[in-house]
Motif scaffolding. Structure first.
Motif, PDB file in Angstrom:
ATOM      1  N   UNK A  85     -38.958  24.372  25.816  1.00  0.00           N
ATOM      2  CA  UNK A  85     -37.481  25.037  25.889  1.00  0.00           C
ATOM      3  C   UNK A  85     -37.195  25.924  27.042  1.00  0.00           C
ATOM      4  N   UNK A  86     -37.599  25.268  28.146  1.00  0.00           N
ATOM      5  CA  UNK A  86     -37.480  26.519  29.300  1.00  0.00           C
ATOM      6  C   UNK A  86     -36.072  26.219  29.901  1.00  0.00           C
ATOM      7  N   UNK A  87     -35.547  27.727  29.932  1.00  0.00           N
ATOM      8  CA  UNK A  87     -34.431  28.007  30.232  1.00  0.00           C
ATOM      9  C   UNK A  87     -34.311  28.945  31.623  1.00  0.00           C
ATOM     10  N   UNK A  88     -33.590  28.565  32.542  1.00  0.00           N
ATOM     11  CA  UNK A  88     -33.499  29.476  33.967  1.00  0.00           C
ATOM     12  C   UNK A  88     -31.865  29.348  34.140  1.00  0.00           C
ATOM     13  N   UNK A  89     -31.423  30.538  34.233  1.00  0.00           N
ATOM     14  CA  UNK A  89     -29.891  30.680  34.816  1.00  0.00           C
ATOM     15  C   UNK A  89     -29.943  31.712  35.907  1.00  0.00           C
ATOM     16  N   UNK A  90     -28.904  30.994  36.764  1.00  0.00           N
ATOM     17  CA  UNK A  90     -28.357  31.847  37.939  1.00  0.00           C
ATOM     18  C   UNK A  90     -27.062  32.520  37.557  1.00  0.00           C
ATOM     19  N   UNK A  91     -26.921  33.557  37.041  1.00  0.00           N
ATOM     20  CA  UNK A  91     -25.452  33.924  36.678  1.00  0.00           C
ATOM     21  C   UNK A  91     -25.176  32.930  35.479  1.00  0.00           C
ATOM     22  N   UNK A  92     -23.731  32.548  35.770  1.00  0.00           N
ATOM     23  CA  UNK A  92     -23.291  31.307  35.024  1.00  0.00           C
ATOM     24  C   UNK A  92     -23.769  29.989  35.054  1.00  0.00           C
ATOM     25  N   UNK A  93     -24.582  29.563  36.143  1.00  0.00           N
ATOM     26  CA  UNK A  93     -25.341  28.378  36.275  1.00  0.00           C
ATOM     27  C   UNK A  93     -26.505  28.375  35.651  1.00  0.00           C
ATOM     28  N   UNK A  94     -26.545  27.432  34.514  1.00  0.00           N
ATOM     29  CA  UNK A  94     -27.882  27.085  33.994  1.00  0.00           C
ATOM     30  C   UNK A  94     -28.814  26.070  34.703  1.00  0.00           C
ATOM     31  N   UNK A  95     -29.720  26.382  35.464  1.00  0.00           N
ATOM     32  CA  UNK A  95     -30.431  25.515  36.449  1.00  0.00           C
ATOM     33  C   UNK A  95     -31.489  24.658  35.817  1.00  0.00           C
ATOM     34  N   UNK A  96     -32.016  25.381  34.492  1.00  0.00           N
ATOM     35  CA  UNK A  96     -32.870  24.480  33.757  1.00  0.00           C
ATOM     36  C   UNK A  96     -32.331  24.832  32.446  1.00  0.00           C
ATOM     37  N   UNK A  97     -32.206  23.500  31.512  1.00  0.00           N
ATOM     38  CA  UNK A  97     -31.428  23.965  30.092  1.00  0.00           C
ATOM     39  C   UNK A  97     -32.547  23.242  29.080  1.00  0.00           C
ATOM     40  N   UNK A  98     -33.220  24.161  28.475  1.00  0.00           N
ATOM     41  CA  UNK A  98     -34.062  23.807  27.367  1.00  0.00           C
ATOM     42  C   UNK A  98     -35.000  22.370  27.836  1.00  0.00           C
ATOM     43  N   UNK A  99     -35.614  22.709  28.948  1.00  0.00           N
ATOM     44  CA  UNK A  99     -36.432  21.568  29.413  1.00  0.00           C
ATOM     45  C   UNK A  99     -37.980  21.567  28.696  1.00  0.00           C
ATOM     46  N   UNK A 100     -38.232  20.212  28.337  1.00  0.00           N
ATOM     47  CA  UNK A 100     -39.549  20.022  27.742  1.00  0.00           C
ATOM     48  C   UNK A 100     -40.420  19.109  28.619  1.00  0.00           C
ATOM     49  N   UNK A 101     -41.725  19.367  28.694  1.00  0.00           N
ATOM     50  CA  UNK A 101     -42.511  18.460  29.349  1.00  0.00           C
ATOM     51  C   UNK A 101     -43.841  18.785  29.095  1.00  0.00           C
ATOM     52  N   UNK A 102     -44.603  17.456  28.954  1.00  0.00           N
ATOM     53  CA  UNK A 102     -46.193  17.787  28.757  1.00  0.00           C
ATOM     54  C   UNK A 102     -46.510  16.734  30.002  1.00  0.00           C
ATOM     55  N   UNK A 103     -47.681  17.604  30.501  1.00  0.00           N
ATOM     56  CA  UNK A 103     -48.645  16.559  31.571  1.00  0.00           C
ATOM     57  C   UNK A 103     -49.869  16.406  30.853  1.00  0.00           C
ATOM     58  N   UNK A 104     -50.466  15.223  30.790  1.00  0.00           N
ATOM     59  CA  UNK A 104     -51.697  14.921  30.433  1.00  0.00           C
ATOM     60  C   UNK A 104     -52.680  14.823  31.431  1.00  0.00           C
ATOM     61  N   UNK A 105     -53.945  15.275  31.225  1.00  0.00           N
ATOM     62  CA  UNK A 105     -55.179  15.257  32.054  1.00  0.00           C
ATOM     63  C   UNK A 105     -55.300  13.973  32.612  1.00  0.00           C
ATOM     64  N   UNK A 106     -55.427  13.923  34.038  1.00  0.00           N
ATOM     65  CA  UNK A 106     -55.774  12.793  34.727  1.00  0.00           C
ATOM     66  C   UNK A 106     -54.681  11.793  34.879  1.00  0.00           C
ATOM     67  N   UNK A 107     -53.174  12.056  34.594  1.00  0.00           N
ATOM     68  CA  UNK A 107     -52.388  11.069  34.938  1.00  0.00           C
ATOM     69  C   UNK A 107     -51.717  11.575  36.426  1.00  0.00           C
ATOM     70  N   UNK A 108     -50.770  10.789  36.856  1.00  0.00           N
ATOM     71  CA  UNK A 108     -50.002  10.781  38.033  1.00  0.00           C
ATOM     72  C   UNK A 108     -48.569  10.930  37.603  1.00  0.00           C
TER      73      UNK A 108
END
Length: 313
Positions: free
Chosen positions: A10-33
């Protein structure tokens, strides 16, 4: 199941009124590209900068190697290698001394560092250029130096942001081979690129991000099953009237049809007998044609349908 090297919730990053990252979810598993794809302004770079604690974010959590990522998490940062899109080396230092400097940020033992620097030089194929200043290197060699500086300390997690921009095909192939070799040696890799063929070649899983949101993720094969686009058929035809083109556009399962430079290109939705139906139409209407090519959906087709944008926007 592989261990999670990165977990973003649930990553959120705002620049004023701009939502640059909007409840972003990500898993990166060991050994993958992992291929991280998105048009310009999609939130890729902001997400990576938050991941590295270079930016404060408004909400959410980030864990790397099972631990919260903070600006002061130096032990975690020492296990991460960054290869940025912009070449980041010192113009006044030689190839060897540049690699030694960046490796020295993490490895204080001189003998150990000396060995690791030589291994990095050998790995990227810069043995004949160790005494060169960066300005004497070609674009491809400069990119290799950039990679060596980012991986000399042998990190467990490597983030590569557009590492092949503006390099010749031979250098690009060398860089891609090096990335796969790093992965074989145990590194987990996040890879961003505007070149879909690179992502097809090296990434085991792909995440598509736009407007700061995770729109789709999966293996290349899984992503291709998520879209309506099936095969694309290209046929050499000397001349085709607008009337025939319009009729072809109305055939069953046709998404779009164009005729340009004596090539009929028809994009079909997934379905049976698409090629047969098209050739039957041409035969029934005495349209003379030559070579016929059928192409399965590409990652670019997936990206375009999901985001509605070209990757190089």
């Amino acid at each position: 199941m592989s261990n999670k090297v990165i977990q973003i919730k649930n990553l959120v990053k705002r620049y004023g009124d701009l939502v640059a990252v909007d409840h972003f979810n990500l898993d990166v598993r060991e050994g993958e590209v992992l291929g991280l794809l998105g048009p310009n302004g999609s939130g890729k770079t902001t997400t990576i900068n938050c991941l590295l604690s270079l930016l404060k974010y408004d909400r959410g959590s980030i864990e790397i190697f099972g631990k919260p990522m903070k600006p002061s998490a130096y032990a975690t940062k020492a296990q991460i290698g960054i290869v940025s899109q912009n070449v980041a080396v010192f113009d006044e230092l030689t190839v060897h001394d540049n690699i030694d400097y960046f490796c020295g940020l993490y490895i204080k033992d001189r003998e150990k560092r000396k060995k690791m620097v030589l291994e990095a030089i050998d790995f990227v194929g810069l043995n004949d250029f160790v005494k060169f200043l960066p300005k004497k290197l070609s674009g491809g060699l400069l990119r290799r130096l950039n990679i060596a500086c980012g991986i000399a300390h042998q990190p467990k997690l490597i983030i590569l942001d557009e590492p092949t921009v503006a390099v010749d095909p031979q250098s690009r192939n060398q860089i891609l081979e090096n990335i796969l070799e790093l992965n074989k040696k145990g590194a987990t890799i996040i890879y961003t690129s505007h070149y879909m063929e690179e992502v097809e070649q090296i990434c085991s899983r792909v995440v598509i991000i736009d407007k700061g949101k995770n729109l789709a993720e999966g293996s290349k094969e899984e992503l291709k099953t998520m879209i309506k686009t099936g095969e694309t058929i290209k046929i050499d035809i000397l001349d085709l009237s607008k009337e025939h083109l319009n009729r072809i556009q109305n055939l069953e399962n046709v998404n779009a049809a164009t005729f340009k430079n004596k090539i009929l290109e028809v994009k079909f939705r997934i379905g049976n007998h698409n090629l047969t139906n098209l050739l039957n139409y041409l035969g029934d209407h005495q349209v003379v044609y030559g070579r016929v090519l059928s192409e399965l959906p590409t990652l670019n087709d997936v990206f375009l349908e999901i985001t509605g944008k070209e990757l190089r926007d």
